[in-house]
Design an enzyme around this catalytic site. Structure first.
Site, PDB file in Angstrom:
ATOM      1  N   LYS A 150       2.992  -5.594   8.886  1.00 44.19           N
ATOM      2  CA  LYS A 150       3.624  -4.486   8.180  1.00 44.19           C
ATOM      3  C   LYS A 150       4.905  -4.988   7.506  1.00 44.19           C
ATOM      4  O   LYS A 150       5.491  -5.997   7.958  1.00 44.19           O
ATOM      5  CB  LYS A 150       3.895  -3.331   9.136  1.00 44.19           C
ATOM      6  CG  LYS A 150       4.941  -3.651  10.228  1.00 44.19           C
ATOM      7  CD  LYS A 150       6.330  -3.402   9.721  1.00 44.19           C
ATOM      8  CE  LYS A 150       7.373  -4.215  10.460  1.00 44.19           C
ATOM      9  NZ  LYS A 150       8.607  -4.413   9.730  1.00 44.19           N
ATOM     10  N   TYR A 238       9.205   1.452  10.646  1.00 49.51           N
ATOM     11  CA  TYR A 238       8.948   1.719  12.061  1.00 49.51           C
ATOM     12  C   TYR A 238       9.156   3.195  12.371  1.00 49.51           C
ATOM     13  O   TYR A 238       8.356   3.822  13.070  1.00 49.51           O
ATOM     14  CB  TYR A 238       9.884   0.898  12.947  1.00 49.51           C
ATOM     15  CG  TYR A 238       9.507  -0.551  13.112  1.00 49.51           C
ATOM     16  CD1 TYR A 238       8.333  -0.915  13.757  1.00 49.51           C
ATOM     17  CD2 TYR A 238      10.352  -1.553  12.655  1.00 49.51           C
ATOM     18  CE1 TYR A 238       7.998  -2.251  13.928  1.00 49.51           C
ATOM     19  CE2 TYR A 238      10.026  -2.885  12.829  1.00 49.51           C
ATOM     20  CZ  TYR A 238       8.851  -3.233  13.460  1.00 49.51           C
ATOM     21  OH  TYR A 238       8.525  -4.555  13.636  1.00 49.51           O
TER      22      TYR A 238
END
Length: 396
Positions: A150, A238
């Protein structure tokens, strides 16, 4: 008579007599003892898969995160094994290969030849964000399943191309949202779904650290071409992804944001240093978050407020130590851990290996990464307009 405290040595006769007595005792004991025998495997233990049957993985990119977290994570994997390294530094690949028993090495110019390697089933892309789309698509075209770090890509447009490539190749594409496998976050998810908090009312998320432009792992994050975006793209994601994990079935209907970058900070000529955002959900819940490259110390906090209780994860998304605090009316706060955070790395690759085989559902598919790209781009669009609400309709 000998003087007190002075050691007396045994005579030759005493030594011979003592030795004979010891030998006789040993012989008698041996005659009485049972012979050691092997026992059958009992209890149906949960054993790992035989190494030769595990899914073979190529690790693409041997930077600090790959070497420090991803590669060691395979030590406890039960369905996955490393079979190849891809790196532009042959000496580093050779050194790591010798330590981890990985003998297949590729560089970036020979990368496409992994198509001919039957020992590679899955590819883990651990490169800077600006390179994710290129190497993910090349790996998919080579017939390999791909787990990409990510954030998924440098733009939603790139993410769309990655999802299309996976569909065309008929291969699995996942995004390495390891939090979905981290035991403390998974425990909190169970608490939320189980009704411990009552009805969810509000979520807040704060993630950040102070970026050091002289530290190579930070330096590329401050460059638009490699980082894709700034703090939101790298660490704010996140907060967005982890918050939405707790809201299955909901929809993001509005996004607003404001930049919070210190004026004149020379680190942030290409990307934003900090941004605050708010996601409005169809359920009426708001998700409010902040991300920053300007905070000290490292901050990673998720808070979930319900009608009956609240839970805080602080830290929430670290590699090796996450902690839960549960608060409910009339009771003192309880702080605890639900598991070892380090287990998330093995659990993530094993989860992907099993999904690639069709043995379980892919928990963090490419479509999830694309969703988050679209949300973050909406945050930037709002911040560019001075915080105006950007209307969206993005399913969680």
């Amino acid at each position: 008579m000998e003087k007190t405290g002075k050691r007396r040595h045994p005579t030759r006769r005493e030594t011979l007599v003592g030795g004979a007595s010891a030998a006789a005792l040993f012989a008698a004991g041996s005659a009485a003892a049972q012979t050691a025998e092997g026992q059958p495997l009992m209890g149906n233990p949960d054993l790992p898969e035989e190494p030769r049957k595990r899914m073979g993985w190529a690790i693409v990119g041997l930077g600090t995160f790959g070497v420090g977290q991803v590669i060691p994570g395979f030590a406890n994997a039960r369905h996955s094994r490393m079979t190849a390294f891809v790196s532009g530094n042959s000496d580093k690949a050779q050194t790591l290969g010798e330590r981890y028993g990985v003998g297949r090495h590729y560089d970036y110019s020979s990368f496409d030849s992994i198509a001919e390697d039957p020992e590679i089933d899955c590819v883990y892309i651990v490169l800077p964000v600006g390179l994710h789309a290129e190497y993910t698509i090349r790996a998919l075209k080579a017939g390999k399943h791909v787990l990409c770090e990510k954030p998924m890509a440098a733009s939603a447009k790139e993410a769309e191309a990655m999802v299309r490539a996976a569909a065309e190749a008929q291969r699995k594409l996942g995004v390495a949202y390891r939090v979905h496998f981290e035991p403390n976050n998974v425990h909190v998810l169970g608490q939320v779904r189980g009704g411990t908090l009552g009805t969810m009312r509000f979520i807040s998320a704060e993630h950040g650290f102070s970026a050091n432009p002289d530290y190579p792992p930070h330096k590329w994050r401050l460059e638009k071409a490699l980082g894709g975006g700034g703090s939101l793209w790298d660490i704010g994601i996140y907060g967005i992804n982890t918050s939405l994990m707790m809201l299955p079935g909901d929809r993001v209907t509005g996004v607003s944001a404001a930049y919070a970058t210190p004026e004149g900070d020379p680190r942030f000529t290409e990307v934003e240093g900090a941004i605050d955002y708010r996601l409005t959900m169809a359920s009426g819940i708001n998700v409010q978050g902040s991300s920053s490259y300007c905070w000290s110390p490292y901050v990673s906090r998720q808070r979930y407020f319900g009608s009956e209780a609240s839970i805080e994860l602080q830290p929430a998304t670290t590699y090796g130590f996450n902690q839960i605090t549960l608060e409910s009316g009339g009771s003192a706060p309880r702080t605890y851990q639900a598991g070892d955070a380090m287990s998330q790395f093995a659990a993530q690759v094993d989860g992907f290996s099993l999904a690639a085989r069709g043995a379980m559902e892919l928990r963090t598919p490419g479509e999830m990464g694309l969703r988050d790209m679209r949300i973050m781009e909406a945050c930037y669009a709002s911040a560019d307009q001075g915080g105006a609400v950007v209307k969206v309709d993005i399913p969680v």
